[in-house]
Design an enzyme around this catalytic site. Structure first.
Site, short mmCIF file in Angstrom:
data_model
loop_
_atom_site.label_atom_id
_atom_site.label_comp_id
_atom_site.label_asym_id
_atom_site.label_seq_id
_atom_site.Cartn_x
_atom_site.Cartn_y
_atom_site.Cartn_z
N HIS A 159 -3.43 29.16 -4.47
CA HIS A 159 -4.50 29.82 -3.70
C HIS A 159 -4.68 31.24 -4.18
CE1 HIS A 159 -5.55 32.69 -0.52
NE2 HIS A 159 -6.33 31.75 0.02
N ASN A 160 -3.59 31.98 -4.32
CA ASN A 160 -3.69 33.37 -4.73
C ASN A 160 -4.19 33.50 -6.16
OD1 ASN A 160 -2.56 33.78 -2.22
ND2 ASN A 160 -1.05 35.26 -2.93
N LYS B 168 0.29 27.91 -1.86
CA LYS B 168 -0.16 29.27 -1.55
C LYS B 168 -0.27 30.11 -2.82
CE LYS B 168 -1.05 33.00 0.93
NZ LYS B 168 -0.64 34.16 0.15
N GLU C 30 -7.76 33.15 -6.00
CA GLU C 30 -8.25 34.40 -5.42
C GLU C 30 -8.40 35.48 -6.50
OE1 GLU C 30 -6.12 37.77 -2.75
OE2 GLU C 30 -6.09 35.74 -1.89
N SER D 70 -2.35 32.74 4.59
CA SER D 70 -3.44 33.52 4.01
C SER D 70 -4.45 33.90 5.07
CB SER D 70 -4.13 32.72 2.90
OG SER D 70 -5.21 33.47 2.35
#
Length: 485
Positions: A188-189, A185, A192, A130
């Site tokens: 995380h997105n 990940k 986001e 990222s």
């Protein structure tokens, strides 16, 4: 060919090129390859000219340029292209060689690929990366997982090229086996998605509810970025609002309000459904993008569906301060839900995730980097088995302080007809999580009434199920065949 490259990178898109340049700038020799050979030629003659970067014109040539054990990293589109690349490169590899997928692959694909490669004597890594193109060039956050034996060989590269915290700690660490890195990940997105939606709703409240100009909003976001909301997304929002083109106009005002997405937020919501965790805030952020895409339908509806008219506050300053608190509290909920999802999936998959280290990996380099990630790390360092971030002393105190402002913002949005799906979902989750008795008792009674699905009782041990003949009719059969009451 002399085997002197430390790593090979396949895929010369923006992320691939920048990652290669980052590696080379840190002292590594990199071999590169792209299926479209003209991209290799253009890169070697252009940005890579005069650097320790070896352009290769075939997979075989790429493998021949690498030191053993070979480390091959693909930066290509997720899905079938990754499988096709693996099939093309495996015949040239030997036992102990390492394949790394640095794209946004689904974690289930990474689990499968890890198993397949290990059965062939190879090591496989799914590395979530990222930071966008700037992060790839200057230092991203990297979340590797897969074959544990690969870490000692990729660690010297990854922990050199990644971002670092203010304390000098690398924003890269081993996450866990098989698909753990790509799963983290994905979460995380998802956070986001939520973070961006929350900021968007805050922007709309200031724009439509307070009628602030772009310049005025830019100043607000600049001020917020000096306090608890300090983060990359708040910082760039200030820059976007402040930016003017050569004609003195703000490009933001001419951007079509139809959001795109690449699917990782949707994957996170699907994973939450699979493990039974309430990822409500991230789900609302995904649905908000779907709704935004219905631009033509919304235009037609705006001319025929009635609602209250947004009225500017006579004194905007109090609502701006309330928005700061509501945004902060809602963001904490987004992270709390994300970490709950990671904990649930880790239990299902047998991953030993270190949540404090994950928070540290997100502290710099990535899109959701924020100052309060230090607090998240502290919370998990103090209590590794913490069930929900909202129960940590710092966050419990922060939400208590923000609660009045948070509620006023949601009320104002409802009264003015300004949609706040994510902010209101965050508050609803908070209220639901802190409620000792929810109306699910009635829901269970309804299920038992029409489907004999049974229920548990407050006055009996958990795991003992009962069925009531609500109409006085019907037999003694319940869906699970347990006790009657």
């Amino acid at each position: 060919m002399k085997q002197n490259a430390d790593i090979g990178v396949v895929g010369l898109g923006v992320m691939g090129e920048n990652l290669i340049l980052n590696m080379e700038s840190k002292g590594f020799t990199v071999a590169c390859y792209n299926r479209t050979l003209s991209k290799v030629d253009a890169f070697v003659r252009g940005r890579a000219a005069g650097k320790n970067i070896i352009g290769c014109r075939s997979v075989e040539e790429l493998i021949g340029a690498l030191k053993k054990p070979r480390r091959v990293m693909c930066m290509i589109k997720a899905g079938r292209p990754v499988d096709e690349f693996i099939a093309a490169v495996v015949p040239f590899l030997e036992t102990g060689d390492i394949l790394i997928d640095g794209g946004n692959s689904h974690f289930s694909d990474t689990i499968r690929r890890t198993q397949e490669m290990e059965s062939k004597g190879l090591l496989f890594v799914g590395a979530g990366i990222s930071g966008g193109q700037e992060g790839a060039l200057k230092g991203p956050s990297i979340m590797p997982g897969g074959s544990p034996g690969a870490w000692e060989w990729i660690r010297p590269i990854f922990q050199t090229i990644c971002a670092f915290t203010d304390k000098g700690e690398p924003c890269c660490d081993w996450v866990g086996s098989d698909g753990a890195g790509h799963f983290v990940k994905m979460v995380h997105n998802g956070i986001e998605y939520a973070d961006m939606q929350l900021i968007g709703e805050t922007y709309q409240m200031m724009k439509d509810g307070l009628h602030l100009s772009n310049a005025e909003m830019a100043r607000v976001f600049a001020r917020w970025n000096q306090g608890p909301l300090d983060s990359y997304l708040i910082e760039i929002t200030h820059h976007i609002l402040n930016y003017k083109d050569e004609a003195g106009r703000c490009p933001l005002d001419r951007i079509l309000d139809a959001a795109g997405q690449k699917g990782t937020g949707k994957w996170a919501v699907a994973a939450a459904l699979d493990v039974g965790r309430p990822l409500t805030l991230i789900a609302e952020a995904v649905y908000a993008r779907f709704l935004s895409a219905l631009k033509e339908e919304r235009l037609a509806a705006s001319r025929s569906l009635a609602g209250p008219r947004a009225v500017s506050e006579k004194e905007p300053a109090p609502l701006v301060d309330d928005l700061e608190q509501a945004l902060y509290a809602s963001r904490l909920v987004a992270y709390a839900q994300g970490f709950q999802l990671m904990r649930a999936m880790a239990a299902q998959q047998g991953w030993a995730l270190n949540y404090g280290r994950i928070a540290r990996m997100w502290r710099n380099g990535c899109i959701i980097r924020a100052a309060f990630l230090d607090r998240i790390k502290e919370a998990f360092d103090a209590e590794p088995d913490l069930g929900n971030l909202l129960l940590a002393p710092f966050f419990k105190k922060s939400v208590k302080k923000a609660q009045g402002a948070w509620r006023r913002v949601v009320v104002s949005g409802v009264q003015q007809g300004i949609p706040l799906p994510a902010i209101s979902a965050a508050l609803a989750y908070y209220d639901g999580y802190r409620t000792a008795r929810l109306p699910a008792n009635l829901l269970q009674a309804q299920r038992d009434y029409f489907g004999a699905h049974t229920y548990e009782r407050l006055d009996k041990p958990r795991g003992v199920f009962f069925h009531t003949r609500w109409t006085g009719r019907g037999g003694n059969t319940a869906s699970s065949g347990h006790a009657f009451g």
